[in-house]
Design a protein around this motif. Structure first.
Motif, mmCIF file in Angstrom:
data_model
loop_
_atom_site.group_PDB
_atom_site.id
_atom_site.type_symbol
_atom_site.label_atom_id
_atom_site.label_comp_id
_atom_site.label_asym_id
_atom_site.label_seq_id
_atom_site.Cartn_x
_atom_site.Cartn_y
_atom_site.Cartn_z
ATOM 1 N N ASN A 165 0.810 -1.216 0.000
ATOM 2 C CA ASN A 165 0.000 0.000 0.000
ATOM 3 C C ASN A 165 0.844 1.268 0.000
ATOM 4 N N ASN A 166 2.110 1.144 0.351
ATOM 5 C CA ASN A 166 2.962 2.332 0.260
ATOM 6 C C ASN A 166 4.006 2.202 -0.844
ATOM 7 N N VAL A 167 3.662 1.464 -1.898
ATOM 8 C CA VAL A 167 4.565 1.353 -3.052
ATOM 9 C C VAL A 167 4.879 2.773 -3.548
ATOM 10 N N ASN A 168 6.162 3.012 -3.919
ATOM 11 C CA ASN A 168 6.507 4.355 -4.388
ATOM 12 C C ASN A 168 6.478 4.439 -5.917
ATOM 13 N N LEU A 169 6.624 5.655 -6.409
ATOM 14 C CA LEU A 169 6.484 5.885 -7.849
ATOM 15 C C LEU A 169 7.541 5.126 -8.648
ATOM 16 N N THR A 170 8.778 5.159 -8.160
ATOM 17 C CA THR A 170 9.868 4.472 -8.863
ATOM 18 C C THR A 170 9.547 2.993 -9.045
ATOM 19 N N LYS A 171 9.096 2.379 -7.961
ATOM 20 C CA LYS A 171 8.780 0.958 -7.986
ATOM 21 C C LYS A 171 7.560 0.685 -8.875
ATOM 22 N N ALA A 172 6.553 1.541 -8.773
ATOM 23 C CA ALA A 172 5.325 1.341 -9.557
ATOM 24 C C ALA A 172 5.623 1.429 -11.055
ATOM 25 N N ILE A 173 6.417 2.420 -11.451
ATOM 26 C CA ILE A 173 6.771 2.562 -12.870
ATOM 27 C C ILE A 173 7.487 1.301 -13.335
ATOM 28 N N GLN A 174 8.440 0.870 -12.516
ATOM 29 C CA GLN A 174 9.265 -0.291 -12.861
ATOM 30 C C GLN A 174 8.401 -1.539 -13.032
ATOM 31 N N VAL A 175 7.535 -1.796 -12.053
ATOM 32 C CA VAL A 175 6.731 -3.022 -12.082
ATOM 33 C C VAL A 175 5.763 -3.015 -13.268
ATOM 34 N N PHE A 176 4.975 -1.945 -13.395
ATOM 35 C CA PHE A 176 3.996 -1.895 -14.481
ATOM 36 C C PHE A 176 4.679 -1.930 -15.846
ATOM 37 N N ASN A 177 5.840 -1.264 -15.936
ATOM 38 C CA ASN A 177 6.512 -1.234 -17.220
ATOM 39 C C ASN A 177 7.043 -2.605 -17.606
ATOM 40 N N GLN A 178 7.637 -3.286 -16.648
ATOM 41 C CA GLN A 178 8.155 -4.626 -16.932
ATOM 42 C C GLN A 178 7.027 -5.579 -17.306
ATOM 43 N N GLU A 179 5.901 -5.457 -16.604
ATOM 44 C CA GLU A 179 4.808 -6.397 -16.823
ATOM 45 C C GLU A 179 4.162 -6.232 -18.186
ATOM 46 N N VAL A 180 3.730 -5.017 -18.499
ATOM 47 C CA VAL A 180 2.949 -4.843 -19.719
ATOM 48 C C VAL A 180 3.328 -3.603 -20.523
ATOM 49 N N GLY A 181 4.544 -3.102 -20.323
ATOM 50 C CA GLY A 181 5.003 -1.974 -21.133
ATOM 51 C C GLY A 181 4.241 -0.689 -20.900
ATOM 52 N N ILE A 182 3.756 -0.519 -19.686
ATOM 53 C CA ILE A 182 3.017 0.703 -19.379
ATOM 54 C C ILE A 182 3.983 1.874 -19.212
ATOM 55 N N THR A 183 3.615 3.025 -19.786
ATOM 56 C CA THR A 183 4.446 4.227 -19.695
ATOM 57 C C THR A 183 4.162 4.955 -18.385
ATOM 58 N N LEU A 184 5.021 5.917 -18.057
ATOM 59 C CA LEU A 184 4.816 6.730 -16.860
ATOM 60 C C LEU A 184 3.439 7.407 -16.894
ATOM 61 N N GLU A 185 3.104 7.959 -18.068
ATOM 62 C CA GLU A 185 1.807 8.621 -18.216
ATOM 63 C C GLU A 185 0.665 7.635 -17.935
ATOM 64 N N GLU A 186 0.838 6.410 -18.390
ATOM 65 C CA GLU A 186 -0.197 5.400 -18.168
ATOM 66 C C GLU A 186 -0.264 4.956 -16.703
ATOM 67 N N VAL A 187 0.872 4.970 -16.018
ATOM 68 C CA VAL A 187 0.845 4.657 -14.579
ATOM 69 C C VAL A 187 -0.003 5.705 -13.853
ATOM 70 N N VAL A 188 0.241 6.978 -14.196
ATOM 71 C CA VAL A 188 -0.529 8.047 -13.555
ATOM 72 C C VAL A 188 -2.012 7.911 -13.912
ATOM 73 N N ALA A 189 -2.300 7.498 -15.138
ATOM 74 C CA ALA A 189 -3.700 7.366 -15.571
ATOM 75 C C ALA A 189 -4.393 6.171 -14.933
ATOM 76 N N ILE A 190 -3.698 5.038 -14.815
ATOM 77 C CA ILE A 190 -4.384 3.841 -14.306
ATOM 78 C C ILE A 190 -4.718 4.012 -12.830
ATOM 79 N N LEU A 191 -3.879 4.751 -12.109
ATOM 80 C CA LEU A 191 -4.208 5.008 -10.699
ATOM 81 C C LEU A 191 -5.396 5.955 -10.571
ATOM 82 N N GLY A 192 -5.769 6.576 -11.692
ATOM 83 C CA GLY A 192 -7.009 7.356 -11.740
ATOM 84 C C GLY A 192 -8.215 6.468 -11.470
#
Ligand code: HEM
Ligand SMILES: *[C@@H]1O[C@H](CO)[C@@H](O)[C@H](O)[C@H]1NC(C)=O
Ligand SMILES: *[C@@H]1O[C@H](CO)[C@@H](O)[C@H](O)[C@H]1NC(C)=O
Length: 325
Positions: A165-192
């Motif tokens: 629950n306290n995952v940070n931005l660096t880690k979130a970008i890394q995980v989502f990007n490795q998994e499915v090629g999500i961009t930084l912009e998409e990380v910000v959008a999916i948390l929407g």
């Protein structure tokens, strides 16, 4: 150049041609076996929504938790009664997951029209997609053909696969990007997605009392103190007191971004987006332009819902979503 030649070249190089096919999914997967499937899911979600407008929030979180543990394979829906085996759903990271039974209800409706054709994994993705639209969000096109897992995932897999629950931005970008090629912009959008629904005190305890808590700047400090008062450390209300994740928790809109810019982000990552130089301008753009948010959310949603999908004979169509065949 001849227009047809241009069209042919565009088609040849268009990413849309590949999208949804590289992973074995397709947009017309049920066109012969169950052409009514999308309408049935939509009607069911409309009916659930009219009796409980918090349904879209529950189902949206549910699909994320399914996809994040062993892929979008319907595993989170399983209820295996075995006292000696802790299942995926028993992970504390699934705390607050609601309304799994609705997917079984939709499945029952579908199976009266086209028995044994549509997987629970596909129904869950469609239901989440429809929930978003019904709550006022974008209508997202989703390729289908996911199969259900024949192997349950363990509690340990969920402990590891679901974010802290306290995952940070660096880690979130890394995980989502490795998994499915999500961009930084998409990380910000999916948390929407946190434009819908709420959190219990339990979901905030690491942010409020964890060892790697970032000291909140200026206007956030007061808010954090209020949260601490309302959610005392190990207090008796950890699993009962809830907060809306944004001021309009039943509407899929861009108020989440306005809210986090005002220093009112609840989950750590929500708060971090608004103050990290990597994400703050994206947050401002989404706060000012709902259409931009909807567009990027849609592409991110399409990506996370293809994570680790089982297709063809790698999985099955389950008879009942909560039990293995
Ligand atoms: C990756 C970092 C994420 C973290 C740390 C996180 C954390 C949380 C937490 C702690 C809650 C509150 C649960 C409760 O107390 O009941 C929550 C709720 C929710 N999350 Fe997330 N989440 C993340 C990503 C996502 C994503 C990617 C989605 C969907 C695509 C999502 C959708 C939701 C929704 C809709 C709710 C409200 C659920 C309800 O009202 O029942 N979250 N999240
Ligand atoms: C982010 O979290 C990871 C662990 O998940 C940690 O190693 C890293 O130091 C953190 N980064 C920042 C900037 O806090
Ligand atoms: C925080 O640190 C204390 C003392 O070092 C430790 O006992 C505690 O388990 C830690 N809490 C978390 C959540 O890691």
């Amino acid at each position: 150049m001849d227009l047809r030649v241009i069209a042919a070249i565009v088609l040849l190089f268009s990413p849309f041609k590949i999208e949804g096919q590289a992973n074995g999914l397709s947009f017309d997967y049920y066109s012969k076996t169950c052409p009514q499937v999308e309408k049935i899911v939509r009607d069911e979600m409309n009916s659930f929504y009219s009796s409980d407008p918090s349904t879209p929030a529950a189902i949206l979180r549910l699909v994320f938790h399914d996809c994040q543990v062993g892929g979008c394979d319907g595993s989170v829906l399983l209820d295996i009664k075995d006292k000696n085996h802790q299942q995926e759903f028993d992970s504390p990271k699934n705390f607050g997951i609601r309304k799994r039974e609705l997917i079984d209800e939709i499945k029952l409706k579908i199976d009266t029209v086209c028995p044994q054709q549509v997987s629970c994994a596909d129904i869950l993705v469609l239901a989440a997609r429809d929930g978003v639209a019904i709550a006022g969000g974008p209508t997202i096109r989703i390729p289908l053909g996911r199969k259900d897992t024949t192997v349950p995932h363990s509690k340990q897999e969920a402990d590891v696969g679901l974010p802290r629950n306290n995952v940070n931005l660096t880690k979130a970008i890394q995980v989502f990007n490795q998994e499915v090629g999500i961009t930084l912009e998409e990380v910000v959008a999916i948390l929407g997605a946190h434009t819908l629904g709420g959190t219990h005190c339990d979901g905030l305890k690491e942010r409020l009392y964890g060892n790697d808590t970032v000291v909140p700047p200026r206007n956030e400090a007061e808010f954090v103190n209020y949260l601490k008062k309302t959610c005392p450390k190990d207090g008796p209300n950890q699993f009962t007191t809830t907060f809306d994740l944004d001021p309009t928790p039943r509407s899929f809109d861009n108020k989440y971004y306005v809210n986090i810019l005002n220093g009112r982000g609840l989950i750590s990552l929500d708060a971090e987006f608004a103050r990290d130089p990597r994400s703050v301008n994206i947050v401002k753009r989404f706060a000012n332009d709902q259409e931009a948010f909807f567009q990027v959310f849609s592409s991110a949603f399409a990506k996370i819902t293809t994570l680790g999908v089982l297709t063809g004979n790698k999985g099955v169509v389950r008879q009942k979503c909560s039990v293995l065949n």
